[in-house]
Enzyme design. Structure first.
Site, short mmCIF file in Angstrom:
data_model
loop_
_atom_site.label_atom_id
_atom_site.label_comp_id
_atom_site.label_asym_id
_atom_site.label_seq_id
_atom_site.Cartn_x
_atom_site.Cartn_y
_atom_site.Cartn_z
CD GLU A 248 12.27 34.32 40.26
OE1 GLU A 248 12.99 35.34 40.21
OE2 GLU A 248 12.63 33.26 40.79
CE LYS B 103 16.66 30.63 45.67
NZ LYS B 103 17.10 29.97 44.41
#
Length: 432
Positions: free
Chosen positions: A209, A342
């Site tokens: 990330e 999500k």
């Protein structure tokens, strides 16, 4: 002018070099929407199914030709001629046709890619930006806010090959006046963190990330080096910038204990790990903790919420998996006080909007999130603004798959101006 005339699915590559599904939805009048499904590394067991081929001779079994085949075959046939503006109707057709509880027939990756591409095509046909269309779908037309970023500047757990157990150590530039300023502040701290790590002889390679992934002496040391970087950047920790963590505790939950391998295999009960986290919140201005216990440890979560829930934001990710049935149970039992959103956990835009609404109606916050496997698709930026969610997790200040979302937020803020305020600390549960 918003009738669907063509649907195309294809296999593309995500930020980890794995295949994922991209879909195009074409409408009358030449309007086109294109979107790609993201993919997680630390996943909740109750997430909608990401369909992979399992053919070890291609992409080590991770190919998505079956999901792409579903897009080009049954899904396309079912939605051709339908009105793209009817997002709920399009999503229902795909979900009903799949016919399974967890979308395992076509794959959530197939259904989601088409769902998002359809929304983009409909927005184009209406002559409006995606965030504006999402606000209308959400029943909140014209109501926007710019989200506070949770910037994952030290990666551990499943997102990095280091010895850090806790998966994400994040900064939130709550003292900024705009999202553009928040991004600048985050960038400055990120670069100062590199200097701090280099000064200690530590690695500055990045994880999935975009955050640094050094080996550290303890999980608390991650907070210490971030605190040093915040100070070096000229900011005051706890005032301009607060801290957040994603424990992803399911990943180190073994035989009923929370085992921190990076700290000499220290083992904790649910209560002990809650108090371990509580001590960290006393040492550092941590205002949000995600998945502080295993997804199945609901009794432990009830205890953790009792201990920490009136002080900080407790976010359920693997715990709730963007699923309204599970979230409803959590709300009824007083578990956590926030949900991570999500959209590939549930598999359609309509169901995602329902989860955000349910959370907000119950007084929970909703944090819009990327996955560790991403693409250049920046839809979550529009989702965060269009639902006025207030918070977003989209990684660090490196890797284009992360930065694409920050850049889209900058563009949206420029377009909306004062119509989309950046509310800073007020957006975080327990911090208003």
């Amino acid at each position: 002018m918003s009738k669907i005339v063509k649907v195309i699915g294809r296999e593309i590559i995500d930020s980890r070099g794995n295949p994922t599904v991209e879909a195009e939805v074409h409408l009358e009048g030449g309007f086109v929407g294109m979107a790609a499904a993201p993919s997680g590394a630390s996943t909740g067991s109750r997430e909608a199914l990401e369909l992979r081929d399992g053919d070890k001779s291609r992409f080590l079994g991770k190919g998505v030709t079956k999901a792409v085949g579903a897009v080009n075959g049954p899904i396309a046939q079912a939605i051709l001629g339908k009105d793209a503006k009817d997002q709920a109707g399009i999503d229902k057709i795909m979900i009903d046709l799949d016919g399974t509880e967890n979308k395992s027939n076509f794959g959530a990756n197939a259904i989601l890619a088409v769902s998002l591409a359809n929304a983009k095509a409909a927005a184009a046909a209406k002559g409006m930006p995606l965030y504006e269309h999402i606000a209308e779908l959400n029943g909140t037309p014209g109501k926007y806010s710019m989200p506070v970023p949770m910037m994952n500047i030290i990666n551990g757990g499943e997102h990095a090959d280091n010895n850090v157990d806790i998966q994400e150590f994040m900064i939130q530039p709550v003292g900024a006046k705009t999202v553009k300023e928040a991004i600048r502040m985050g960038s400055e701290v990120f670069h100062h963190l590199a200097k701090v790590l280099k000064g200690k002889g530590m690695n500055t390679a990045v994880g999935d990330e975009g955050g640094y992934a050094p080996n550290l002496g303890s999980n608390a040391e991650a907070l210490a080096v971030i605190a040093e970087a915040v100070k070096a950047a000229g900011y005051e920790l706890g005032k301009n910038i607060t801290l957040a963590m994603d424990c992803a505790a399911s990943e180190f939950y073994k035989d009923g204990k929370y085992v921190l391998a990076g700290e000499g295999n220290k083992a904790f009960t649910s209560e002990e790990f809650t108090h371990f986290l509580e001590e960290l919140t006393k040492q550092y201005p941590i205002v949000s903790i995600e998945d502080g216990l295993d997804e199945s440890d609901w009794d432990g979560f009830a205890y953790q919420t009792k201990v920490l829930g009136d002080k900080i934001q407790l976010v359920g990710d693997d715990l709730f998996v963007t699923n309204t049935k599970i979230l409803k149970e959590g709300i009824e039992k007083g578990i956590a006080n926030s949900i991570l959103i999500k959209f590939n956990q549930i598999g359609s835009l309509t169901e995602t909007l329902a989860a955000i609404k349910m959370a907000k109606d119950a007084g929970y916050t909703a944090v819009i999130s990327h996955r560790s496997g991403e693409t250049e698709d920046a839809t979550i930026a529009d989702l965060a603004v269009g639902t006025a969610a207030g918070q977003i997790k989209t990684g660090s200040m490196s890797r284009s798959d992360r930065v694409a979302k920050y850049n889209q937020l900058i563009r949206i803020e420029e377009a909306l101006g004062e119509k989309a305020p950046y509310n800073g600390r007020k957006e975080i549960k327990g911090q208003a």
